[in-house]
Structure formats: C-alpha cells, structure tokens
Design a protein around this motif. Structure first.
Motif, short mmCIF file in Angstrom:
data_model
loop_
_atom_site.label_atom_id
_atom_site.label_comp_id
_atom_site.label_asym_id
_atom_site.label_seq_id
_atom_site.Cartn_x
_atom_site.Cartn_y
_atom_site.Cartn_z
N TYR A 1 1.02 -1.17 -0.25
CA TYR A 1 0.29 -0.10 0.24
C TYR A 1 0.73 0.92 -0.34
O TYR A 1 0.40 1.96 -0.30
CB TYR A 1 -1.08 0.13 1.34
N LEU A 2 2.31 1.20 0.10
CA LEU A 2 3.17 1.57 0.26
C LEU A 2 3.88 2.67 -1.32
O LEU A 2 4.35 3.40 -1.12
CB LEU A 2 3.91 2.10 1.82
N GLY A 3 3.06 1.44 -1.54
CA GLY A 3 3.70 1.74 -3.45
C GLY A 3 5.03 1.83 -3.56
O GLY A 3 6.10 1.66 -5.07
N THR A 4 5.44 0.37 -2.69
CA THR A 4 6.53 -0.51 -3.46
C THR A 4 6.38 -1.15 -4.28
O THR A 4 5.70 -1.98 -4.15
CB THR A 4 7.13 -1.23 -1.97
N LEU A 5 7.72 -1.23 -5.26
CA LEU A 5 7.32 -2.74 -6.65
C LEU A 5 9.27 -3.03 -6.43
O LEU A 5 10.06 -2.63 -6.49
CB LEU A 5 7.49 -1.86 -7.34
N THR A 6 8.85 -4.48 -6.08
CA THR A 6 9.88 -5.05 -6.66
C THR A 6 9.38 -7.10 -7.39
O THR A 6 8.61 -6.93 -7.58
CB THR A 6 9.89 -5.43 -5.28
N GLU A 7 10.31 -7.27 -8.41
CA GLU A 7 10.21 -8.01 -9.20
C GLU A 7 10.09 -9.17 -7.98
O GLU A 7 11.38 -9.36 -7.56
CB GLU A 7 10.58 -8.32 -9.71
N VAL A 8 9.78 -10.38 -7.80
CA VAL A 8 10.16 -11.44 -6.96
C VAL A 8 10.10 -12.93 -7.71
O VAL A 8 8.39 -13.08 -8.84
CB VAL A 8 8.96 -11.51 -5.45
N PRO A 9 10.16 -13.43 -7.41
CA PRO A 9 10.24 -15.76 -7.79
C PRO A 9 8.80 -15.76 -7.21
O PRO A 9 8.08 -17.09 -7.73
CB PRO A 9 11.11 -15.98 -7.64
#
Length: 194
Positions: free
Chosen positions: A121-129
């Motif tokens: 909800y804080l706008g954190t984005l990461t690509e994960v497996p």
C-alpha cells in the motif's frame, strides 16, 4: 484477514487468493474473487480494505483496457507494474489513499517469460520469484523459499502452493476455508480447480 500467494515457474505464474469477504469479525461471503484479470496475459491478486481493493482493482482494470484500446496492444507486465505502482504512490499523497496490497502476475508474450511483482500500500514495487500477502505470508514465505524451483513444471508449482495453503490452515487461528487459483502462461489467464 486476506491471504494471497503467488509463485513463478517454467513458463507460468500461479496466483491464489482466499475467497472470504469479511466485515470486522463477520464472514459476509465465501465466494469473493480477489484475483482481477487485467488483460489476456495479466492478472493481479489484491488484499486490504474491502472498499479500497474493489475500487482500485476496477480502476486498474479499466485503465489497462483503455490503454489497449487506444494503442491496439496490451501493456507488458513490467509496464503495467510501473503504472500500478505510480497510481498507488499518487493515491498515497492524496487525501484518500488506497489501502491495497497486490501481487501482479503476467506472461510477456514478446520474451516468453513469466513475471511476478509484489506491491504494498506504500507503493513499494519489486519483481520476485514468489510472494505472499496477509497473515498467511508469515507461514508461507519460508515454505516458498525452501521449495520454490524456477524451472519447476506446473504440477510441482501447484504442489508447493498446496503445501502453503495446508500450512496456513494448520497453523493460523483464522484459517481461510477456500481459495481461488489462477494460472497465467502462454495460453493466457485461466482458473484451476484446486
């Protein structure tokens, strides 16, 4: 009390989310679909405040569909993830921020690779497996870390997901009784009976 999981494998992404709609301590409905299909090869599992989640999911779906109508091709998963993250970040700086956590899964038809993005909800984005949201993530992330294989076929990916769901049912006090599972691969988004 929302619980959602996602895992990638050889040519696919699996999204799973519980189907319980609750208000405070009451179960209102047991067949809520918390996985929104955004385009033929893109879907997101969402969790958070009930009003925010539905409104934000529909807003994202309509805007991604509008992009496809205007440009005659759909957004690729990385572009869609960036746009969704920006929308969450913009809402965070407004007077009425969305309280939504997302797992965005997609299959890039140009590079023939699956992608999974974790957003909060804080706008954190990461690509994960692999990824999880909700109280179930406390139990599932360690299982996913141990058993995830990026080259696993779909059957093995579903077996790992089954382990996560069984562990949550066994250990969490308020275990969710039913899950909806969707697979995204070269053939598009499809639901699997689990």
């Amino acid at each position: 009390m929302d619980v959602s999981f996602a895992i990638t494998g050889k040519g696919y992404v699996i999204l799973a989310a519980d189907t319980t709609a609750a208000h405070s301590i009451l179960k209102v409905k047991l067949d809520e679909d918390k996985i929104k299909e955004l385009s033929p090869h893109l879907a997101m599992a969402y969790s958070g405040e009930p009003g925010d989640t539905v409104q934000f999911a529909e807003y994202v779906e309509r805007n991604i569909r509008l992009y496809q109508i205007r440009n005659l091709y759909p957004l690729r998963p990385a572009s869609a993830a960036s746009w969704i993250r920006r929308s969450l970040a913009d809402s965070l700086r407004s007077r009425k921020p969305y309280s939504v956590n997302l797992l965005l899964g997609g299959y890039d038809t140009n590079t023939h690779t699956p992608h999974l993005y974790w957003m909060d909800y804080l706008g954190t984005l990461t690509e994960v497996p692999f990824g999880a949201h909700g109280y179930g993530s406390y139990f599932a992330l360690s299982l996913l870390d141990r058993y995830h294989d990026p080259e696993a076929p779909l059957e093995e990916g579903l077996a790992v997901l089954r382990r996560c769901i069984d562990e949550v049912a066994k250990r969490l006090i308020v275990a969710q009784p039913k899950y909806k599972v969707k697979v995204i691969d070269k053939d598009g988004v499809r639901e699997i009976e689990f």
